[in-house]
Write a protein that holds these residues in place. Sequence first.
Motif, short mmCIF file in Angstrom:
data_model
loop_
_atom_site.label_atom_id
_atom_site.label_comp_id
_atom_site.label_asym_id
_atom_site.label_seq_id
_atom_site.Cartn_x
_atom_site.Cartn_y
_atom_site.Cartn_z
N GLY A 1 58.48 -0.06 -18.21
CA GLY A 1 58.11 -1.31 -19.90
C GLY A 1 59.08 -1.99 -19.01
O GLY A 1 59.95 -1.98 -17.46
N ASP A 2 58.79 -3.54 -19.33
CA ASP A 2 60.52 -4.41 -18.58
C ASP A 2 61.98 -4.24 -18.90
O ASP A 2 62.24 -3.45 -19.60
CB ASP A 2 59.70 -5.75 -19.85
N ASN A 3 62.41 -4.91 -18.60
CA ASN A 3 63.73 -4.71 -18.61
C ASN A 3 64.11 -5.87 -19.89
O ASN A 3 63.61 -5.97 -20.09
CB ASN A 3 64.46 -5.29 -17.15
N GLY A 4 65.03 -5.39 -20.48
CA GLY A 4 66.12 -6.09 -21.62
C GLY A 4 65.56 -5.02 -23.21
O GLY A 4 65.71 -5.47 -24.39
N TRP A 5 65.37 -3.93 -23.15
CA TRP A 5 65.43 -3.16 -23.81
C TRP A 5 66.67 -2.52 -24.08
O TRP A 5 66.57 -1.36 -23.23
CB TRP A 5 63.98 -2.17 -24.39
N LYS A 6 66.65 -1.90 -25.17
CA LYS A 6 68.39 -1.32 -25.77
C LYS A 6 67.31 0.35 -27.26
O LYS A 6 66.69 -0.18 -27.62
CB LYS A 6 69.43 -1.61 -26.17
N VAL A 7 68.54 1.07 -26.86
CA VAL A 7 68.03 2.73 -28.05
C VAL A 7 69.25 2.00 -28.80
O VAL A 7 70.79 2.03 -28.53
CB VAL A 7 68.18 3.56 -27.92
N THR A 8 68.79 1.17 -30.30
CA THR A 8 69.82 1.02 -31.19
C THR A 8 70.69 2.34 -31.73
O THR A 8 71.18 2.22 -32.66
CB THR A 8 69.27 -0.22 -31.97
N SER A 9 69.46 3.36 -32.41
CA SER A 9 69.82 3.70 -32.85
C SER A 9 69.08 5.17 -32.21
O SER A 9 68.45 4.95 -31.98
CB SER A 9 69.68 4.23 -34.55
N PRO B 1 59.12 -12.70 -22.59
CA PRO B 1 57.89 -11.57 -22.88
C PRO B 1 58.94 -10.35 -23.05
O PRO B 1 59.41 -10.41 -21.24
CB PRO B 1 57.19 -11.89 -21.86
N LYS B 2 58.54 -9.82 -23.37
CA LYS B 2 59.46 -7.94 -22.57
C LYS B 2 57.75 -7.02 -23.52
O LYS B 2 58.14 -6.33 -24.73
CB LYS B 2 60.51 -7.70 -23.23
N GLU B 3 57.71 -5.92 -22.30
CA GLU B 3 56.16 -5.26 -22.89
C GLU B 3 57.08 -3.53 -22.67
O GLU B 3 58.36 -3.74 -21.89
CB GLU B 3 55.13 -5.40 -21.66
N LEU B 4 56.94 -3.07 -23.57
CA LEU B 4 56.82 -1.91 -23.23
C LEU B 4 55.81 -1.12 -23.33
O LEU B 4 54.93 -0.92 -24.26
CB LEU B 4 57.39 -1.71 -24.69
N TRP B 5 55.28 -0.01 -22.92
CA TRP B 5 54.15 1.07 -22.49
C TRP B 5 54.63 1.88 -22.91
O TRP B 5 53.60 2.39 -23.41
CB TRP B 5 54.15 0.84 -20.87
N SER B 6 55.62 2.72 -22.74
CA SER B 6 55.76 4.01 -22.42
C SER B 6 57.46 4.81 -23.05
O SER B 6 57.84 4.26 -22.56
CB SER B 6 54.75 5.15 -22.29
N VAL B 7 57.20 5.69 -23.69
CA VAL B 7 58.10 6.08 -24.36
C VAL B 7 58.49 7.91 -23.95
O VAL B 7 57.61 8.01 -24.58
CB VAL B 7 59.86 5.63 -25.62
N GLY B 8 59.13 8.62 -23.34
CA GLY B 8 59.50 9.92 -22.77
C GLY B 8 61.38 10.31 -22.80
O GLY B 8 61.66 9.43 -23.30
N THR B 9 61.19 11.62 -23.42
CA THR B 9 62.19 12.14 -23.24
C THR B 9 61.99 13.42 -21.56
O THR B 9 61.23 14.23 -21.72
CB THR B 9 62.84 12.89 -24.48
N THR B 10 63.64 13.70 -21.82
CA THR B 10 63.60 15.05 -21.27
C THR B 10 64.61 15.76 -21.60
O THR B 10 65.72 16.10 -22.35
CB THR B 10 64.08 15.33 -19.81
N PHE B 11 63.70 17.45 -21.89
CA PHE B 11 64.45 18.83 -22.95
C PHE B 11 64.56 20.08 -22.51
O PHE B 11 63.57 20.40 -21.59
CB PHE B 11 64.25 18.28 -24.23
N VAL B 12 65.43 20.50 -23.19
CA VAL B 12 65.67 22.08 -22.94
C VAL B 12 65.14 22.87 -23.87
O VAL B 12 66.05 22.31 -25.12
CB VAL B 12 66.34 22.61 -21.81
N ARG B 13 64.88 24.29 -24.22
CA ARG B 13 64.85 25.38 -25.19
C ARG B 13 66.23 25.59 -25.60
O ARG B 13 67.58 24.95 -24.58
CB ARG B 13 63.99 26.02 -25.20
N SER B 14 66.64 24.88 -27.14
CA SER B 14 67.69 25.24 -27.44
C SER B 14 68.24 26.65 -27.49
O SER B 14 67.33 27.69 -27.81
CB SER B 14 68.20 24.49 -28.36
N SER B 15 68.97 27.27 -26.78
CA SER B 15 69.34 29.15 -26.70
C SER B 15 70.25 29.18 -28.77
O SER B 15 70.34 28.34 -29.55
CB SER B 15 70.36 28.61 -26.37
#
Length: 558
Positions: A441-449, A544-558
Amino acid sequence: MATIVEVKYFNSFTMKKVEKTGSTPASSQPVWPGLEWDPFGYPDFPIQAATSGNSDKNWYIEEARIKGGFNNTMVSQGVRAYLNEEEPQQDTRESSLIYSGVYNSRTEINQTNVFSIGEQITRSLDPHNGSIQKLYASDSNLIIFQENKVSQGLIDKDTTYMNEGGTQTLPPGTVIGQIVPYAGRYGIGTNPESFAFFGNRKYFVDPYRGTVMRLSIDGLTEISEYGMKDYFRDQLTSMDNLYKTSSKTWTLSTNIPTTTVTDFNVSNIEECQTFIGSDVLVLNGSTVENTGARITNIVKNVDNSYRIFVNKPITLQSSGFFNFQYKNKIVGGWDNFNRYYTVSLQPTPTFVDLNTNYDTLAYDESVRGWVSFFTFKPSFIFSLKGQTYSTVDYSLYNHYQNTSDGNFGVFYGVANSSIINFLVNFNPSTRKVFQTINYEGDNGWKVTSMQSDLTRVDKAPNTVSSDLSGIVYSYDEGLYVDPNSGYPQRVGFNRKENLYTASIINASLFQNGQVVPGSAVTGLKGYLLDVTISTDETTDPNGPKELWSVGTTFVRSS
């Protein structure tokens, strides 16, 4: 004392006394009998009544024969009814309809004040379903909204049932024909302001059953069932139908009058929260006293103070309160720009509280779901020629206009951040360690929690816990200069090929039973992530600030 009045000829006449009370000015004429002093549209009385005594000028004669001629036709007073109703009280039929005569502007026929008792001009509905709250004409039918039922009445036609089965529509002649209820026990409560329509669809809220309804050609449908059943059930259940009292403080803008007054100037009030009919209270020391007066008019002065008129003389103090009553309000309207049904749940209406205690949200028919909450609190919503308007505080606002001037997220002149809350839940049954978060998406997004799923209450110790992360700053807000190397660094999102990525830093508190505290490890452990992302306040504010998709990377917890 008797008075002798001479007449010139024998005829039928009626003697009536002219009343002249102390409230009538001595210099003015007396009034026509049976009317208040100086009635509008009446000429002055032709004689002057005496100021005292029982003079012949205090009497006048009404002739009963046409032109006063000898043995001319006598004017009759007509039939008189002597049957008195034992309890002459007004009867309010809240579940009935009545209609008058016709109005035709082309032929200049106006019978809107004609209610002929010789014709069947009423239609009654089941009073068990409550009062009629709204009428809506849809094509050739009249839709009737009661508190607990929705019905339709045939307009200018009626229906009869045939012996062979089925129905037959009778020709015109009946204004309101048969009343046919829609299937399902739903109503509009006492909130007709929640009604909106577009095309053949009508929308309204049933607060008694905690549902939002759509009425279309397929009948009644609960659109609150589309992912928001629990929300509307909880919100509408808390909204009752009772009157509450609100008080607004006022301060006298002049010296305290030494006599009683019927008008006074005040400051420290809001015009939209001061109403005709409000009770006037004064603060006498530490005691609040009700003057028994009510506001009859409000005028704004050139110095922005207000002149208050009341219905009776009162003794003023330097300050006091205006008390008025209000009820919960559910404002509904059609957003023709986005094709949304927008509804605002307001436990305190806008004339009591302009900015808080509300939820405004929108339903999109194309996805059959509730798509967004809004940060504005309207008094009224409507659309015209593809544009959406709302009113609040005596002002009219056009939504979705002048977006090129940096007005995104600005409602009623107040800027608000856009906030999105969602769950990240790939492979639901897999325990994971979420390492990074990214978005397109566009610059200007932040994660608040950001936090993982909760560990529910343990038997011992009695705690609820989850892994937490701190704020992930936007690309611009996270920029800083490394004091050691002197090179710019990013503490939040970093950009690569228009993909914004940030590491997830664990900021959890030390939990009972943990060997290594959460803040000493990277990533968040859990089955899912609960993420809230919003626009920041520094990167192109209100742009205007567009957001198209959000993703993560993860591993299986041991």
